[in-house]
Motif scaffolding. Sequence first.
Motif, PDB file in Angstrom:
ATOM      1  N   HIS A 144     -10.585  -5.408   0.204  1.00  0.00           N
ATOM      2  CA  HIS A 144      -9.412  -5.092  -0.629  1.00  0.00           C
ATOM      3  C   HIS A 144      -9.390  -5.939  -1.890  1.00  0.00           C
ATOM      4  CE1 HIS A 144      -7.702  -2.800   2.710  1.00  0.00           C
ATOM      5  NE2 HIS A 144      -8.192  -3.750   3.477  1.00  0.00           N
ATOM      6  N   ASP A 176      -8.736  -7.415  -5.443  1.00  0.00           N
ATOM      7  CA  ASP A 176      -7.645  -7.295  -6.428  1.00  0.00           C
ATOM      8  C   ASP A 176      -6.324  -6.790  -5.842  1.00  0.00           C
ATOM      9  OD1 ASP A 176      -9.131  -8.231  -8.638  1.00  0.00           O
ATOM     10  OD2 ASP A 176     -10.139  -6.285  -8.751  1.00  0.00           O
ATOM     11  N   GLU A 177      -6.285  -6.628  -4.521  1.00  0.00           N
ATOM     12  CA  GLU A 177      -5.014  -6.221  -3.911  1.00  0.00           C
ATOM     13  C   GLU A 177      -4.310  -7.474  -3.399  1.00  0.00           C
ATOM     14  OE1 GLU A 177      -5.118  -3.261  -0.707  1.00  0.00           O
ATOM     15  OE2 GLU A 177      -6.822  -2.359  -1.759  1.00  0.00           O
ATOM     16  N   VAL A 178      -2.996  -7.480  -3.507  1.00  0.00           N
ATOM     17  CA  VAL A 178      -2.254  -8.590  -2.917  1.00  0.00           C
ATOM     18  C   VAL A 178      -2.146  -8.334  -1.418  1.00  0.00           C
ATOM     19  CG1 VAL A 178      -0.072  -9.840  -2.833  1.00  0.00           C
ATOM     20  CG2 VAL A 178      -0.917  -8.943  -5.010  1.00  0.00           C
ATOM     21  N   LEU A 179      -2.613  -9.304  -0.629  1.00  0.00           N
ATOM     22  CA  LEU A 179      -2.498  -9.194   0.826  1.00  0.00           C
ATOM     23  C   LEU A 179      -1.451 -10.208   1.271  1.00  0.00           C
ATOM     24  CD1 LEU A 179      -6.317  -8.933   1.672  1.00  0.00           C
ATOM     25  CD2 LEU A 179      -4.643  -7.078   1.649  1.00  0.00           C
ATOM     26  N   GLN A 238       0.095  -9.366   6.617  1.00  0.00           N
ATOM     27  CA  GLN A 238      -1.068  -8.462   6.735  1.00  0.00           C
ATOM     28  C   GLN A 238      -2.301  -9.238   7.203  1.00  0.00           C
ATOM     29  OE1 GLN A 238      -0.903  -7.024   2.688  1.00  0.00           O
ATOM     30  NE2 GLN A 238      -0.557  -4.923   3.364  1.00  0.00           N
ATOM     31  N   ARG A 268      -4.656 -12.911  -3.301  1.00  0.00           N
ATOM     32  CA  ARG A 268      -5.435 -11.832  -3.872  1.00  0.00           C
ATOM     33  C   ARG A 268      -6.829 -12.352  -4.198  1.00  0.00           C
ATOM     34  NH1 ARG A 268      -2.463  -8.771  -8.268  1.00  0.00           N
ATOM     35  NH2 ARG A 268      -2.166 -10.819  -9.187  1.00  0.00           N
ATOM     36  N   ARG A 303      -9.824 -12.102  -6.518  1.00  0.00           N
ATOM     37  CA  ARG A 303     -10.098 -11.586  -7.862  1.00  0.00           C
ATOM     38  C   ARG A 303     -11.514 -11.055  -7.955  1.00  0.00           C
ATOM     39  NH1 ARG A 303      -7.765 -16.525 -10.207  1.00  0.00           N
ATOM     40  NH2 ARG A 303      -5.705 -15.965 -10.993  1.00  0.00           N
TER      41      ARG A 303
END
Length: 222
Positions: free
Chosen positions: A165, A167-170, A174, A216, A218
């Motif tokens: 995932h 660049d997604e904020v986890l 989660q 996240r 990067r």
Amino acid sequence: MNRILLAEDEERIASFIEKGLRAEGFRCETVADGAAAVELARTGEFDLMVLDIGLPGMDGFTVLRRLRSERVDLPIIILTARDAVEDTVAGLSGGADDYMRKPFAFDELMARIRLRLASAASVESVVLRVADLALDLRTRRATVDGRTVELTTREFALLETFLRHPDEVLTRQQLLSRVWEFDFDPGSNVVDVYVRYLRTKLGADRFETVRGAGYRLRSAPH
Ligand code: CA
């Protein structure tokens, strides 16, 4: 559906290849110069590139070198009208996956394209990559810029989650549920502790803290 990038400035050859690819169920985008080939290859939207060596502006060898120096690992099949064996060897050592000498039979090009796509797919399924960071799911080893890093079981699972995932904020929740299989917050700082371990081993900058939200990974430096 597989998307093929075709860099060929000779219209007759380009349309011959394009038609053939479409008939085989591929999507095909054609560019007629080297700069456009580099630009589109970088987008990551293609599965393979067929690259003519004799292109206006920037020739195919330059395109190839530039992409490989930027770590664009798109499979590339070179088309060359030049007979010189040195050119072919230079192409392969410059990072091409295969080559075809013009003139060629479309069926042969198609066979090579299928072969390259199949081997790219099998590599992709075991190695996750984001920028210069790679994780081999079989050996469970991470590499950063070519340097191998050993990971513990939890570090591995956490890194795998981030790499799937980018660049997604986890959120912490989660991550707790995916890595530790907790479907409740145990009230510990275990996620923060393990992100710190990954930062120490793999570089602090790539794991961004998103205040009040989570973390996240990067895919590019900020
Ligand atoms: Ca040409």
